[in-house]
Design a protein around this motif. Structure first.
Motif, PDB file in Angstrom:
ATOM      1  N   VAL A 675       0.836  -1.203   0.000  1.00  0.00           N
ATOM      2  CA  VAL A 675       0.000   0.000   0.000  1.00  0.00           C
ATOM      3  C   VAL A 675       0.869   1.250   0.000  1.00  0.00           C
ATOM      4  O   VAL A 675       0.605   2.210  -0.740  1.00  0.00           O
ATOM      5  CB  VAL A 675      -0.953  -0.002   1.207  1.00  0.00           C
ATOM      6  N   LEU A 676       1.913   1.262   0.815  1.00  0.00           N
ATOM      7  CA  LEU A 676       2.783   2.434   0.891  1.00  0.00           C
ATOM      8  C   LEU A 676       3.415   2.727  -0.460  1.00  0.00           C
ATOM      9  O   LEU A 676       3.372   3.862  -0.959  1.00  0.00           O
ATOM     10  CB  LEU A 676       3.862   2.215   1.952  1.00  0.00           C
ATOM     11  N   GLU A 677       4.045   1.727  -1.070  1.00  0.00           N
ATOM     12  CA  GLU A 677       4.731   1.940  -2.338  1.00  0.00           C
ATOM     13  C   GLU A 677       3.761   2.366  -3.437  1.00  0.00           C
ATOM     14  O   GLU A 677       4.075   3.247  -4.250  1.00  0.00           O
ATOM     15  CB  GLU A 677       5.478   0.670  -2.756  1.00  0.00           C
ATOM     16  N   THR A 678       2.595   1.761  -3.452  1.00  0.00           N
ATOM     17  CA  THR A 678       1.602   2.111  -4.471  1.00  0.00           C
ATOM     18  C   THR A 678       1.126   3.545  -4.299  1.00  0.00           C
ATOM     19  O   THR A 678       1.030   4.312  -5.268  1.00  0.00           O
ATOM     20  CB  THR A 678       0.410   1.146  -4.423  1.00  0.00           C
ATOM     21  N   CYS A 679       0.837   3.931  -3.072  1.00  0.00           N
ATOM     22  CA  CYS A 679       0.371   5.302  -2.815  1.00  0.00           C
ATOM     23  C   CYS A 679       1.444   6.327  -3.161  1.00  0.00           C
ATOM     24  O   CYS A 679       1.138   7.400  -3.694  1.00  0.00           O
ATOM     25  CB  CYS A 679      -0.049   5.448  -1.350  1.00  0.00           C
ATOM     26  N   LEU A 680       2.694   6.017  -2.859  1.00  0.00           N
ATOM     27  CA  LEU A 680       3.775   6.938  -3.204  1.00  0.00           C
ATOM     28  C   LEU A 680       3.841   7.143  -4.715  1.00  0.00           C
ATOM     29  O   LEU A 680       4.025   8.272  -5.196  1.00  0.00           O
ATOM     30  CB  LEU A 680       5.112   6.408  -2.688  1.00  0.00           C
ATOM     31  N   LYS A 681       3.695   6.083  -5.468  1.00  0.00           N
ATOM     32  CA  LYS A 681       3.752   6.201  -6.932  1.00  0.00           C
ATOM     33  C   LYS A 681       2.566   6.999  -7.462  1.00  0.00           C
ATOM     34  O   LYS A 681       2.722   7.819  -8.371  1.00  0.00           O
ATOM     35  CB  LYS A 681       3.792   4.817  -7.564  1.00  0.00           C
ATOM     36  N   LEU A 682       1.396   6.761  -6.907  1.00  0.00           N
ATOM     37  CA  LEU A 682       0.214   7.510  -7.348  1.00  0.00           C
ATOM     38  C   LEU A 682       0.360   8.988  -7.037  1.00  0.00           C
ATOM     39  O   LEU A 682      -0.127   9.847  -7.785  1.00  0.00           O
ATOM     40  CB  LEU A 682      -1.046   6.960  -6.667  1.00  0.00           C
ATOM     41  N   LEU A 683       1.038   9.290  -5.956  1.00  0.00           N
ATOM     42  CA  LEU A 683       1.188  10.675  -5.513  1.00  0.00           C
ATOM     43  C   LEU A 683       2.395  11.358  -6.154  1.00  0.00           C
ATOM     44  O   LEU A 683       2.488  12.590  -6.158  1.00  0.00           O
ATOM     45  CB  LEU A 683       1.306  10.699  -3.992  1.00  0.00           C
ATOM     46  N   ALA A 684       3.313  10.571  -6.713  1.00  0.00           N
ATOM     47  CA  ALA A 684       4.579  11.110  -7.220  1.00  0.00           C
ATOM     48  C   ALA A 684       4.420  12.229  -8.250  1.00  0.00           C
ATOM     49  O   ALA A 684       5.162  13.220  -8.194  1.00  0.00           O
ATOM     50  CB  ALA A 684       5.435   9.978  -7.792  1.00  0.00           C
ATOM     51  N   PRO A 685       3.499  12.146  -9.226  1.00  0.00           N
ATOM     52  CA  PRO A 685       3.386  13.250 -10.189  1.00  0.00           C
ATOM     53  C   PRO A 685       2.960  14.569  -9.546  1.00  0.00           C
ATOM     54  O   PRO A 685       3.269  15.642 -10.070  1.00  0.00           O
ATOM     55  CB  PRO A 685       2.313  12.750 -11.171  1.00  0.00           C
ATOM     56  N   VAL A 686       2.269  14.500  -8.422  1.00  0.00           N
ATOM     57  CA  VAL A 686       1.740  15.705  -7.781  1.00  0.00           C
ATOM     58  C   VAL A 686       2.719  16.251  -6.752  1.00  0.00           C
ATOM     59  O   VAL A 686       2.977  17.458  -6.691  1.00  0.00           O
ATOM     60  CB  VAL A 686       0.377  15.424  -7.120  1.00  0.00           C
ATOM     61  N   THR A 687       3.276  15.382  -5.913  1.00  0.00           N
ATOM     62  CA  THR A 687       4.204  15.810  -4.865  1.00  0.00           C
ATOM     63  C   THR A 687       5.535  15.093  -5.062  1.00  0.00           C
ATOM     64  O   THR A 687       5.863  14.158  -4.317  1.00  0.00           O
ATOM     65  CB  THR A 687       3.634  15.524  -3.463  1.00  0.00           C
ATOM     66  N   PRO A 688       6.327  15.509  -6.032  1.00  0.00           N
ATOM     67  CA  PRO A 688       7.554  14.767  -6.374  1.00  0.00           C
ATOM     68  C   PRO A 688       8.598  14.762  -5.271  1.00  0.00           C
ATOM     69  O   PRO A 688       9.316  13.771  -5.110  1.00  0.00           O
ATOM     70  CB  PRO A 688       8.060  15.501  -7.615  1.00  0.00           C
ATOM     71  N   HIS A 689       8.714  15.857  -4.506  1.00  0.00           N
ATOM     72  CA  HIS A 689       9.748  15.923  -3.470  1.00  0.00           C
ATOM     73  C   HIS A 689       9.425  14.991  -2.304  1.00  0.00           C
ATOM     74  O   HIS A 689      10.274  14.223  -1.844  1.00  0.00           O
ATOM     75  CB  HIS A 689       9.889  17.355  -2.944  1.00  0.00           C
ATOM     76  N   PHE A 690       8.189  15.075  -1.818  1.00  0.00           N
ATOM     77  CA  PHE A 690       7.786  14.261  -0.671  1.00  0.00           C
ATOM     78  C   PHE A 690       7.935  12.781  -0.987  1.00  0.00           C
ATOM     79  O   PHE A 690       8.480  12.011  -0.186  1.00  0.00           O
ATOM     80  CB  PHE A 690       6.338  14.578  -0.289  1.00  0.00           C
ATOM     81  N   THR A 691       7.433  12.369  -2.139  1.00  0.00           N
ATOM     82  CA  THR A 691       7.478  10.944  -2.474  1.00  0.00           C
ATOM     83  C   THR A 691       8.914  10.470  -2.668  1.00  0.00           C
ATOM     84  O   THR A 691       9.251   9.328  -2.329  1.00  0.00           O
ATOM     85  CB  THR A 691       6.646  10.675  -3.737  1.00  0.00           C
ATOM     86  N   GLU A 692       9.780  11.332  -3.205  1.00  0.00           N
ATOM     87  CA  GLU A 692      11.192  10.956  -3.339  1.00  0.00           C
ATOM     88  C   GLU A 692      11.846  10.844  -1.963  1.00  0.00           C
ATOM     89  O   GLU A 692      12.647   9.933  -1.716  1.00  0.00           O
ATOM     90  CB  GLU A 692      11.929  12.006  -4.170  1.00  0.00           C
ATOM     91  N   GLU A 693      11.492  11.747  -1.062  1.00  0.00           N
ATOM     92  CA  GLU A 693      12.049  11.732   0.293  1.00  0.00           C
ATOM     93  C   GLU A 693      11.684  10.442   1.014  1.00  0.00           C
ATOM     94  O   GLU A 693      12.531   9.822   1.677  1.00  0.00           O
ATOM     95  CB  GLU A 693      11.534  12.939   1.073  1.00  0.00           C
ATOM     96  N   VAL A 694      10.446  10.008   0.910  1.00  0.00           N
ATOM     97  CA  VAL A 694      10.026   8.762   1.561  1.00  0.00           C
ATOM     98  C   VAL A 694      10.651   7.565   0.861  1.00  0.00           C
ATOM     99  O   VAL A 694      11.163   6.636   1.499  1.00  0.00           O
ATOM    100  CB  VAL A 694       8.480   8.641   1.559  1.00  0.00           C
ATOM    101  N   ASN A 695      10.625   7.594  -0.449  1.00  0.00           N
ATOM    102  CA  ASN A 695      11.100   6.440  -1.224  1.00  0.00           C
ATOM    103  C   ASN A 695      12.557   6.116  -0.946  1.00  0.00           C
ATOM    104  O   ASN A 695      12.962   4.953  -0.983  1.00  0.00           O
ATOM    105  CB  ASN A 695      10.889   6.712  -2.712  1.00  0.00           C
ATOM    106  N   GLN A 696      13.379   7.138  -0.655  1.00  0.00           N
ATOM    107  CA  GLN A 696      14.806   6.889  -0.434  1.00  0.00           C
ATOM    108  C   GLN A 696      15.037   5.964   0.756  1.00  0.00           C
ATOM    109  O   GLN A 696      16.061   5.280   0.832  1.00  0.00           O
ATOM    110  CB  GLN A 696      15.537   8.209  -0.199  1.00  0.00           C
ATOM    111  N   HIS A 697      14.087   5.922   1.698  1.00  0.00           N
ATOM    112  CA  HIS A 697      14.238   5.101   2.898  1.00  0.00           C
ATOM    113  C   HIS A 697      13.861   3.640   2.660  1.00  0.00           C
ATOM    114  O   HIS A 697      14.165   2.788   3.505  1.00  0.00           O
ATOM    115  CB  HIS A 697      13.390   5.660   4.035  1.00  0.00           C
ATOM    116  N   ILE A 698      13.192   3.357   1.541  1.00  0.00           N
ATOM    117  CA  ILE A 698      12.706   1.985   1.351  1.00  0.00           C
ATOM    118  C   ILE A 698      13.141   1.365   0.034  1.00  0.00           C
ATOM    119  O   ILE A 698      13.038   0.146  -0.135  1.00  0.00           O
ATOM    120  CB  ILE A 698      11.154   1.927   1.443  1.00  0.00           C
ATOM    121  N   ASN A 699      13.617   2.175  -0.925  1.00  0.00           N
ATOM    122  CA  ASN A 699      13.982   1.634  -2.229  1.00  0.00           C
ATOM    123  C   ASN A 699      15.214   2.334  -2.777  1.00  0.00           C
ATOM    124  O   ASN A 699      15.527   3.470  -2.412  1.00  0.00           O
ATOM    125  CB  ASN A 699      12.838   1.797  -3.234  1.00  0.00           C
ATOM    126  N   GLU A 700      15.881   1.661  -3.695  1.00  0.00           N
ATOM    127  CA  GLU A 700      17.003   2.251  -4.415  1.00  0.00           C
ATOM    128  C   GLU A 700      16.472   3.020  -5.619  1.00  0.00           C
ATOM    129  O   GLU A 700      15.467   2.644  -6.214  1.00  0.00           O
ATOM    130  CB  GLU A 700      17.966   1.160  -4.887  1.00  0.00           C
TER     131      GLU A 700
END
Length: 879
Positions: A675-700
Motif C-alpha cells: 500500500v505504501l509503495e503504491t500510494c507513493l507512486k500515485l502521488l509522485a506526479p503531484v508531490t515529487p519531493h515528498f514521495t522521493e524523500e520517503v522512497n529513499q528510505h525503502i527503495n534504491e
C-alpha cells in the motif's frame, strides 16, 4: 530500518536537495531513440519577466503532473521549456529602467539592453521553476531571441509570403501611441470607463433646423467624413441630399444610410470619423468615403486638426468641447460608460490609423483553423467554442509588423530606385536587413536596397513552438509532430492557440497538437483577479518558504481545468498537513516494512485494503488520463488519510506487535509495504519531493523512474470490500465510545457482543471479529443473532433543587429528605408507571428529579450499549 533513522517531522526544506539531484542525474532527458512510445508536450513559452506568478504555477503544475505521469506509464516524454523573449514587455521595461525611448539610442544598443535584461530574467525564472520541482528537459530549452530560433521564424515568414498567405498593404490598423507600433486585434484589451456623450448641433444647408449628433470623441471632428443614420429612421428624412457642416472645422459632409446604426443610441445620427472604431472603418470601406488622418503615431493631433495641431488627444478633446460650448454648438453632455480598447501591455487607449503594414491573410486560413480545431480533443470541451467564436469574428487580417526593435526582423529589402520588395533567400537566414545588404540585382537593374526596419509580432515566434520543438524545418521533425498535448490558459486561446493552429496548418497542412488542456486564471482570496493595487497578490516564494513546493502543487492540482481558481491559504495548509500526516504514518510503519515480501496468506482486513487500493489505482489512472486532477488528488488523499492511516494501520497494530501468529504478522507487513509503495507512486506526479524523500528510505533509485502501479484485478473483491467497510464502521463506533467515555483508545475491554437480526450482516462481520477485537483491545468478542436482553436500572437519584425549591417552598426539605432516603429504582419505576410520586400530598414528577442509570446486559453485568441503527447492529460492551 528503524524509525530513529527517519526524521521525526517532514522537512520541506529538503526539496532543494532533490531538485539538485534530479538535475545532476538528468533523469528527465528525452531520449528519442524510439524504444519507447513518445509523448510530446508543446509547452507555453512565457515572457521572461523575471518572476513566475501563481498563474504560471497553476499552468506548469498541470503540465508537470502530465509529464511525470506519462513517464511512469512508460513514455519517452519530451517536456521542453521555451522563452518568448521578444516584444513590447521587454522594450517597455528597458525604457522604464534606463529612462529612455527606443529612438534615443542606436538600434543595436537598445537591442543589447533588451538581450541583457532577458538573459537575467530567464535565469531568475528558471531557478524559480526548478524550486517548484517542474521536470522540464532543460536540454531542450528554446529561446526565441537566439539566431537558431529567429531563423525558423523568418523561414516560416518566407514560406507563407511565397504562398500568398503574407502580404504587405495599406490598411487601418490598431495603433498604440505609447509603444508607437501597430498591434493585432487579439492584443487589444477592453476596459470600461466613464466619459461624456456630447450632443452637438451640425448646421445643415437649407434646412429649418440643425441635425443633432451624439459623440464621445469630439477630438475626431476634424476627421469627420459623413453623418450616418439607420435607413428606417424617418426623423432625418429632411436632411437627405443636403450638405452638413462640421462645427468649428467647416468641412461639408453628406448624410448616408446604413443598417449598422443603432437608432436608440444618442440621437440616432452618428458622425463617421477616420477612424474612431472598427465600425467607422466598415462604413468608410462600404461607402467609399475619404480618409483624413487627424492623429499621428505618437498620439498628437496632426495638421488636419487645424489650430489644435500638436495637442495630445486628451488636450484636444478638452479644448474642442470648450470651443463647441462657447460657440453655441454644444447642447448638453451626458455621462456614459464605454468599453475602450487598450494596448495589452502598456494599457494606453489604442487608435485606428491607416498604415502600410505586413499582414497574414487570416480569412483565407479560417476554414483550415476550424477544421483542425474539430480534430482536436479540448479539455474542457466548451473551450473550443471560444476559438470558433473568435474565428467567426475576424473582420481584419492579422497585422504582424511592429514598429519596434527587439524582435525577429522581417527578412525583406526595398529597392531604393523602384520600391520593389525583395525577400531574403533561405540560405541568408537569420538576417537583419537593417545591418546586412543583399547581393542581388533588382529587376530595374538597381543594386541599392533599403532594409525593412519593422519587425515581426512576437506571436510569429511563439506560434511555431510545436514545429520548433519537433526540429522543423529538418525533415525528421515529422517524428515529433504534431505534438500530443498543448497546455495553456484560456486567456490566450484567441492568440497563442489560434495563431499556432493557423500557422501550422499553413506551413504543414496538419494540426499542431492532438489534445489541448485549458487552465483557468488564479484569483486572490477576495475573489478578484490578483493585482498590486488590490493588495491581493501572493507570490509563490511566500508559500515555498513556509510550506514548500509540494503543498503549493497540491493546491494547484485541486483545481478544475478551464475554471478560474482563487488562491486559498487554507488549501495549502491542508496539503501541508496531509503530507505531515502521511510522513508520520510512514515513520511509524517503517520498522515493520520487510525488505522481501513472501507469500504469507493475507487476512480479511489485508484483502479489504488491497481491494480498495486497486480501486484507487483504477480511479486515479483514469482521472489522470482524462486530466481530471482534482478528483485524482482527492481520492489519493482520502484513501491515505482515512482508509490507510486511520483505519488499516490502526487495525493491524496488534498483529505487528504480536508473534503469536507469524504468518498473519508477515501478511500485514507485506500489505503495508504494498500500500505504501503504491500510494507513493500515485502521488509522485503531484508531490515529487515528498514521495522521493520517503522512497529513499525503502527503495534504491528515484521513484520518478519507477513504473506506474498496475491494476491487479485478482486483488479486487467487492464482497470483501463491503464486509471490510462494515467492520471498519463497527471499529469506529467502539472507538467513538471509548473517546466519549474518556478512555484511552488502547484501554482493554472485558467483552463485546455484536447483535444483529440480519444473517447477511452476521456473515459479513464474522471473518473480521479477530481484527475488531485486536484493534480495540477486546478480551472476548462474540457475534449473536437477535437483540440483546438488557435492563435499565436507576442507581442514583438527585433531587433538582432549582425546581423543587421554588415550587414547593416550605415543603421542599421534607420532599428532598424523602427522595434521598428512597430506593432510586423504586422511585424510577413508580414515575414511569404513574407519572408522579405522592409525597405528603405533593405531586413530584420526572421534572423534579435526575437519575443516573446503568444498563444490565444478558449476563447480568453492567454494560454499555451502542446502536448502529442504519446497519441494524447493537453492540453490548462490558468494560
Amino acid at each position: 530500518m528503524t524509525d530513529n533513522q527517519i526524521p521525526k517531522d517532514y522537512d520541506h526544506k529538503n526539496e532543494a536537495k532533490w531538485q539538485r539531484k534530479w538535475q545532476e542525474d538528468d533523469i528527465y532527458r528525452f531520449v528519442g531513440s524510439g524504444t519507447k512510445p513518445r509523448y510530446i508536450i508543446d509547452t507555453p513559452p512565457p515572457y521572461p519577466t523575471g518572476s513566475i506568478h501563481m498563474g504560471h504555477v497553476l499552468n506548469w503544475v498541470y503540465m508537470d503532473i502530465i509529464a511525470r505521469f506519462k513517464r511512469m506509464r512508460g513514455f519517452d516524454v519530451l517536456f521542453p521549456q521555451g522563452w518568448d523573449c521578444h516584444g513590447l514587455p521587454t522594450e517597455v521595461k528597458v525604457e522604464e529602467t534606463h529612462n529612455i525611448r527606443k529612438s534615443d539610442i542606436p538600434r543595436d544598443e537598445f537591442r543589447r539592453l533588451c538581450v541583457e535584461l532577458t538573459q537575467e530574467n530567464i535565469a531568475m525564472m528558471k531557478e524559480q521553476m526548478q524550486r517548484m520541482g517542474f521536470s522540464q528537459d532543460w536540454n531542450r530549452e528554446f529561446i526565441t531571441m537566439t539566431p537558431e530560433y529567429m531563423r525558423k521564424t523568418q523561414l516560416s515568414f518566407l514560406k507563407m509570403y511565397r504562398e500568398g498567405l503574407i502580404y504587405q498593404g495599406v490598411h487601418p490598423v490598431n495603433w498604440c501611441p505609447r509603444c508607437e507600433t501597430a498591434i493585432a486585434f487579439a492584443e487589444v484589451e477592453y476596459t470600461e470607463n466613464e466619459t461624456n456623450l456630447n450632443y452637438v448641433r451640425f448646421p445643415v444647408d437649407g434646412a429649418d433646423e440643425d441635425i443633432m449628433i451624439a459623440t464621445t470623441r469630439p477630438e475626431l471632428m476634424a476627421a469627420c467624413v459623413a453623418v450616418v443614420v439607420h435607413p428606417d429612421d424617418e426623423r432625418f428624412t429632411e436632411f437627405e441630399g443636403r450638405s452638413i457642416e462640421v462645427p468649428i472645422f467647416g468641412q461639408k459632409v453628406k448624410l448616408i444610410k446604413d443598417p449598422d446604426v443603432d437608432p436608440e443610441f444618442g440621437t440616432g445620427a452618428v458622425m463617421v470619423c477616420t477612424f474612431g472604431d472598427k465600425t467607422d472603418v466598415s462604413w468608410v470601406n462600404r461607402h467609399g468615403l475619404d480618409v483624413i488622418e487627424a492623429i499621428d503615431e505618437r498620439g498628437y493631433m496632426t495638421e488636419a486638426a487645424g489650430k489644435y495641431q500638436g495637442l495630445t488627444i486628451a488636450e484636444c478633446k478638452e479644448k474642442i468641447v470648450e470651443d463647441l460650448e462657447r460657440e453655441g454648438f454644444l447642447v448638453k453632455k451626458e455621462p456614459v460608460k464605454q468599453n475602450v480598447g487598450t494596448c495589452w501591455r502598456c494599457k494606453t487607449p489604442i487608435e485606428i490609423l491607416v498604415k502600410k503594414q505586413w499582414f497574414v491573410a487570416v480569412k483565407k486560413l479560417i476554414p483550415l483553423v476550424r477544421e483542425a480545431a474539430d480534430e482536436m480533443k479540448w479539455i474542457p470541451e466548451h473551450m473550443k467554442t471560444r476559438l470558433l467564436n473568435w474565428t467567426g469574428s475576424m473582420d481584419w487580417d492579422w497585422c504582424i509588423s511592429r514598429q519596434r526593435i527587439f524582435a525577429t526582423p522581417i527578412p525583406v529589402w526595398y529597392c531604393t530606385r523602384c520600391g520593389r520588395v525583395h525577400a531574403a533567400s533561405e540560405d541568408m537566414l537569420p538576417v537583419d536587413p537593417t545591418r546586412e545588404k543583399p547581393e542581388m540585382v533588382c529587376e530595374c537593374g538597381s543594386t541599392e536596397f533599403e532594409g525593412e526596419e519593422d519587425v515581426l509580432d512576437t506571436w510569429m515566434d511563439s506560434s511555431i513552438s510545436p514545429l520548433a520543438v519537433a526540429g522543423w524545418p529538418d525533415p525528421s521533425f515529422r517524428e515529433l509532430f504534431p505534438a500530443d498535448l498543448r497546455p495553456q490558459g484560456h486567456d490566450i486561446i484567441r492568440t497563442w492557440a489560434f495563431y499556432t493552429i493557423l500557422r501550422c496548418m499553413a506551413l504543414t497542412g496538419e494540426k499542431p497538437f492532438s489534445e489541448i488542456v485549458i487552465n483557468g486564471m488564479v484569483f486572490g482570496e477576495d475573489g478578484h483577479k490578483m493585482s498590486k493595487s488590490r493588495g491581493n497578490v501572493i507570490a509563490p516564494e511566500e508559500v515555498l518558504e513556509d510550506y514548500g513546493a509540494d503543498a503549493l502543487r497540491l493546491w494547484a492540482a485541486g483545481s478544475v481545468p478551464g475554471s478560474d481558481v482563487p488562491f486559498a491559504w487554507k488549501d495549502v495548509k491542508y496539503g501541508y498537513k496531509f503530507l505531515r500526516k502521511f510522513w508520520n504514518a510512514f515513520r511509524f510503519i517503517s520498522i515493520h516494512l520487510r525488505e522481501n515480501r513472501d507469500d504469507a496468506r493475507p487476512g480479511p482486513l489485508d484483502r479489504w485494503i488491497l481491494s480498495r487500493l486497486m480501486g484507487l489505482v483504477g480511479d486515479v489512472t483514469g482521472y489522470l488520463e482524462d486530466y481530471n486532477f482534482a478528483p485524482a488528488v482527492n481520492r489519493i488523499q482520502s484513501f491515505i488519510w482515512h482508509d490507510f492511516c486511520d483505519e488499516y494501520i490502526e487495525a493491524v497494530k496488534h498483529r505487528l506487535y504480536s508473534d503469536d501468529d507469524p504468518e498473519s504478522k508477515r501478511a500485514a507487513q507485506n500489505t503495508l509495504r504494498t500500500v505504501l509503495e503504491t500510494c507513493l507512486k500515485l502521488l509522485a506526479p503531484v508531490t515529487p519531493h515528498f514521495t522521493e524523500e520517503v522512497n529513499q528510505h525503502i527503495n534504491e533509485g528515484s521513484i520518478h523512474l519507477s513504473e506506474w502501479p498496475e491494476y491487479a484485478e485478482e486483488l479486487v473483491d467487492p464482497e470483501i470490500e463491503a464486509s471490510g467497510d462494515l467492520a471498519v464502521e463497527v471499529i469506529g463506533e467502539i472507538r467513538r465510545f471509548k473517546s466519549s467515555s474518556k478512555m484511552p483508545l488502547n484501554s482493554p475491554l472485558k467483552s463485546a457482543t455484536i447483535y444483529t437480526e440480519d444473517d447477511g450482516v452476521s456473515g459479513m462481520l464474522e471473518p473480521f471479529l479477530e481484527d475488531i477485537a485486536g484493534t480495540m483491545n477486546i478480551a472476548e468478542i462474540k457475534l449473536e443473532e437477535g437483540r440483546p436482553e438488557i435492563t435499565e436500572m436507576a442507581v442514583e437519584l438527585t433531587p433538582r433543587m432549582d425546581r423543587i425549591g421554588p415550587e414547593f417552598r416550605s415543603e421542599a426539605p421534607a420532599i428532598i429528605s424523602y427522595l434521598t432516603g428512597a430506593d432510586p429504582q423504586e422511585i424510577y419505576e413508580e414515575l414511569k408507571r404513574n407519572g408522579e410520586v405522592d409525597i405528603n400530598g405533593n405531586r413530584v414528577t420526572m421534572e423534579h428529579v435526575a437519575f443516573r442509570k446503568e444498563v444490565i446486559g444478558t449476563g447480568g453485568e453492567r454494560v454499555d450499549v451502542l446502536s448502529m441503527d442504519q446497519q441494524g447492529i447493537i453492540i453490548e460492551i462490558v468494560r
